[in-house]
Write a protein that holds these residues in place. Sequence first.
Motif, PDB file in Angstrom:
ATOM      1  N   MET A 100     -56.362 -80.221 -62.592  1.00  0.00           N
ATOM      2  CA  MET A 100     -57.113 -80.185 -63.823  1.00  0.00           C
ATOM      3  C   MET A 100     -57.546 -81.604 -64.152  1.00  0.00           C
ATOM      4  SD  MET A 100     -55.826 -77.732 -66.754  1.00  0.00           S
ATOM      5  CE  MET A 100     -56.573 -77.790 -68.310  1.00  0.00           C
ATOM      6  N   ALA A 101     -58.738 -81.767 -64.613  1.00  0.00           N
ATOM      7  CA  ALA A 101     -59.259 -83.097 -64.893  1.00  0.00           C
ATOM      8  C   ALA A 101     -58.419 -83.782 -65.957  1.00  0.00           C
ATOM      9  CB  ALA A 101     -60.705 -82.999 -65.358  1.00  0.00           C
ATOM     10  N   GLY A 102     -58.095 -85.033 -65.710  1.00  0.00           N
ATOM     11  CA  GLY A 102     -57.381 -85.825 -66.694  1.00  0.00           C
ATOM     12  C   GLY A 102     -55.869 -85.723 -66.634  1.00  0.00           C
ATOM     13  N   THR A 103     -55.340 -84.868 -65.765  1.00  0.00           N
ATOM     14  CA  THR A 103     -53.890 -84.735 -65.694  1.00  0.00           C
ATOM     15  C   THR A 103     -53.276 -85.726 -64.726  1.00  0.00           C
ATOM     16  OG1 THR A 103     -53.989 -83.064 -63.948  1.00  0.00           O
ATOM     17  CG2 THR A 103     -53.954 -82.264 -66.243  1.00  0.00           C
ATOM     18  N   GLY A 104     -54.111 -86.357 -63.923  1.00  0.00           N
ATOM     19  CA  GLY A 104     -53.593 -87.309 -62.958  1.00  0.00           C
ATOM     20  C   GLY A 104     -53.175 -86.651 -61.650  1.00  0.00           C
ATOM     21  N   LYS A 105     -53.222 -85.325 -61.601  1.00  0.00           N
ATOM     22  CA  LYS A 105     -52.847 -84.601 -60.392  1.00  0.00           C
ATOM     23  C   LYS A 105     -54.066 -83.881 -59.856  1.00  0.00           C
ATOM     24  CE  LYS A 105     -48.099 -83.685 -61.713  1.00  0.00           C
ATOM     25  NZ  LYS A 105     -47.084 -82.668 -61.933  1.00  0.00           N
ATOM     26  N   LYS A 106     -54.186 -83.904 -58.543  1.00  0.00           N
ATOM     27  CA  LYS A 106     -55.285 -83.179 -57.923  1.00  0.00           C
ATOM     28  C   LYS A 106     -54.858 -81.739 -57.679  1.00  0.00           C
ATOM     29  CE  LYS A 106     -57.993 -86.625 -55.679  1.00  0.00           C
ATOM     30  NZ  LYS A 106     -58.858 -86.864 -54.571  1.00  0.00           N
ATOM     31  N   VAL A 107     -55.778 -80.838 -57.929  1.00  0.00           N
ATOM     32  CA  VAL A 107     -55.533 -79.438 -57.636  1.00  0.00           C
ATOM     33  C   VAL A 107     -56.008 -79.213 -56.212  1.00  0.00           C
ATOM     34  CG1 VAL A 107     -56.128 -77.081 -58.273  1.00  0.00           C
ATOM     35  CG2 VAL A 107     -55.819 -78.811 -60.049  1.00  0.00           C
ATOM     36  N   SER A 108     -55.089 -78.777 -55.360  1.00  0.00           N
ATOM     37  CA  SER A 108     -55.396 -78.734 -53.933  1.00  0.00           C
ATOM     38  C   SER A 108     -56.008 -77.432 -53.467  1.00  0.00           C
ATOM     39  CB  SER A 108     -54.128 -79.021 -53.123  1.00  0.00           C
ATOM     40  OG  SER A 108     -53.130 -78.076 -53.441  1.00  0.00           O
ATOM     41  N   SER A 109     -55.946 -76.378 -54.260  1.00  0.00           N
ATOM     42  CA  SER A 109     -56.501 -75.105 -53.813  1.00  0.00           C
ATOM     43  C   SER A 109     -56.890 -74.260 -55.022  1.00  0.00           C
ATOM     44  CB  SER A 109     -55.472 -74.353 -52.970  1.00  0.00           C
ATOM     45  OG  SER A 109     -54.430 -73.867 -53.810  1.00  0.00           O
ATOM     46  N   PRO A 110     -57.700 -73.245 -54.775  1.00  0.00           N
ATOM     47  CA  PRO A 110     -58.030 -72.332 -55.876  1.00  0.00           C
ATOM     48  C   PRO A 110     -56.780 -71.673 -56.466  1.00  0.00           C
ATOM     49  CG  PRO A 110     -59.568 -72.029 -54.086  1.00  0.00           C
ATOM     50  CD  PRO A 110     -58.487 -72.954 -53.581  1.00  0.00           C
ATOM     51  N   HIS A 111     -55.808 -71.395 -55.602  1.00  0.00           N
ATOM     52  CA  HIS A 111     -54.550 -70.801 -56.089  1.00  0.00           C
ATOM     53  C   HIS A 111     -53.838 -71.763 -57.042  1.00  0.00           C
ATOM     54  CE1 HIS A 111     -50.610 -69.393 -56.628  1.00  0.00           C
ATOM     55  NE2 HIS A 111     -50.240 -69.167 -55.400  1.00  0.00           N
ATOM     56  N   ASP A 112     -53.781 -73.047 -56.667  1.00  0.00           N
ATOM     57  CA  ASP A 112     -53.159 -74.043 -57.549  1.00  0.00           C
ATOM     58  C   ASP A 112     -53.909 -74.148 -58.874  1.00  0.00           C
ATOM     59  OD1 ASP A 112     -51.304 -74.569 -55.580  1.00  0.00           O
ATOM     60  OD2 ASP A 112     -52.262 -76.429 -54.904  1.00  0.00           O
ATOM     61  N   ALA A 113     -55.243 -74.107 -58.804  1.00  0.00           N
ATOM     62  CA  ALA A 113     -56.048 -74.175 -60.022  1.00  0.00           C
ATOM     63  C   ALA A 113     -55.764 -72.970 -60.908  1.00  0.00           C
ATOM     64  CB  ALA A 113     -57.530 -74.241 -59.672  1.00  0.00           C
ATOM     65  N   ALA A 114     -55.632 -71.794 -60.323  1.00  0.00           N
ATOM     66  CA  ALA A 114     -55.336 -70.586 -61.086  1.00  0.00           C
ATOM     67  C   ALA A 114     -53.962 -70.691 -61.738  1.00  0.00           C
ATOM     68  CB  ALA A 114     -55.415 -69.357 -60.188  1.00  0.00           C
ATOM     69  N   CYS A 115     -52.999 -71.276 -61.029  1.00  0.00           N
ATOM     70  CA  CYS A 115     -51.659 -71.461 -61.586  1.00  0.00           C
ATOM     71  C   CYS A 115     -51.687 -72.405 -62.786  1.00  0.00           C
ATOM     72  CB  CYS A 115     -50.694 -71.991 -60.525  1.00  0.00           C
ATOM     73  SG  CYS A 115     -50.227 -70.755 -59.299  1.00  0.00           S
ATOM     74  N   VAL A 116     -52.453 -73.480 -62.665  1.00  0.00           N
ATOM     75  CA  VAL A 116     -52.577 -74.435 -63.775  1.00  0.00           C
ATOM     76  C   VAL A 116     -53.160 -73.726 -64.999  1.00  0.00           C
ATOM     77  CG1 VAL A 116     -53.826 -76.479 -64.589  1.00  0.00           C
ATOM     78  CG2 VAL A 116     -52.728 -76.500 -62.348  1.00  0.00           C
ATOM     79  N   VAL A 117     -54.216 -72.970 -64.792  1.00  0.00           N
ATOM     80  CA  VAL A 117     -54.854 -72.252 -65.897  1.00  0.00           C
ATOM     81  C   VAL A 117     -53.878 -71.252 -66.513  1.00  0.00           C
ATOM     82  CG1 VAL A 117     -56.693 -70.603 -66.480  1.00  0.00           C
ATOM     83  CG2 VAL A 117     -57.198 -72.604 -65.072  1.00  0.00           C
ATOM     84  N   ASP A 118     -53.149 -70.526 -65.676  1.00  0.00           N
ATOM     85  CA  ASP A 118     -52.170 -69.558 -66.179  1.00  0.00           C
ATOM     86  C   ASP A 118     -51.103 -70.232 -67.022  1.00  0.00           C
ATOM     87  OD1 ASP A 118     -53.493 -67.456 -64.962  1.00  0.00           O
ATOM     88  OD2 ASP A 118     -52.097 -67.316 -63.267  1.00  0.00           O
ATOM     89  N   HIS A 119     -50.619 -71.388 -66.576  1.00  0.00           N
ATOM     90  CA  HIS A 119     -49.581 -72.103 -67.324  1.00  0.00           C
ATOM     91  C   HIS A 119     -50.107 -72.603 -68.669  1.00  0.00           C
ATOM     92  CE1 HIS A 119     -47.430 -72.649 -63.331  1.00  0.00           C
ATOM     93  NE2 HIS A 119     -46.603 -71.954 -64.095  1.00  0.00           N
ATOM     94  N   VAL A 120     -51.310 -73.138 -68.668  1.00  0.00           N
ATOM     95  CA  VAL A 120     -51.895 -73.627 -69.919  1.00  0.00           C
ATOM     96  C   VAL A 120     -52.115 -72.460 -70.883  1.00  0.00           C
ATOM     97  CG1 VAL A 120     -53.940 -74.701 -70.962  1.00  0.00           C
ATOM     98  CG2 VAL A 120     -52.914 -75.689 -68.906  1.00  0.00           C
ATOM     99  N   GLN A 121     -52.632 -71.346 -70.384  1.00  0.00           N
ATOM    100  CA  GLN A 121     -52.845 -70.186 -71.246  1.00  0.00           C
ATOM    101  C   GLN A 121     -51.525 -69.665 -71.812  1.00  0.00           C
ATOM    102  OE1 GLN A 121     -55.168 -67.694 -68.614  1.00  0.00           O
ATOM    103  NE2 GLN A 121     -57.069 -68.266 -69.650  1.00  0.00           N
ATOM    104  N   ALA A 122     -50.477 -69.660 -71.007  1.00  0.00           N
ATOM    105  CA  ALA A 122     -49.161 -69.212 -71.481  1.00  0.00           C
ATOM    106  C   ALA A 122     -48.652 -70.145 -72.583  1.00  0.00           C
ATOM    107  CB  ALA A 122     -48.169 -69.157 -70.321  1.00  0.00           C
TER     108      ALA A 122
END
Length: 116
Positions: A1-23
């Motif tokens: 996710m932009a600005g977190t300092g971590k690169k999202v390496s795959s669409p699955h990782d991006a989906a996990c980040v979004v799921d965690h933020v939404q939760a």
Amino acid sequence: MAGTGKKVSSPHDAACVVDHVQAGLRVLEGRWKLAIVHQLFLHTSLRFSELEKLIPAVTQKMLIQQLRALEADGVVARTAHPVVPPRVEYRLTEEGLGLQEALNALNRWARTHHRG
């Protein structure tokens, strides 16, 4: 996710980040939860009646519902003291205190980007 300092390496990782933020955002959904958490950041603990006075627009029923939901999510701890009349106090848990950094960052972002 932009600005977190971590690169999202795959669409699955991006989906996990979004799921965690939404939760995380779901925990604070509701008109009064942020106001309750804010007051508990300002005070070590508060009695129910003190919260009612500090958030005068909230109804007693809604305050009870929002406190129960925050308690169920592990953000707020409720302590009932065995006295007459009953005394109940609310405080933030360690998990609830952990929200402070994220909410401060969101506040800084909103003040910078909100033009209304």
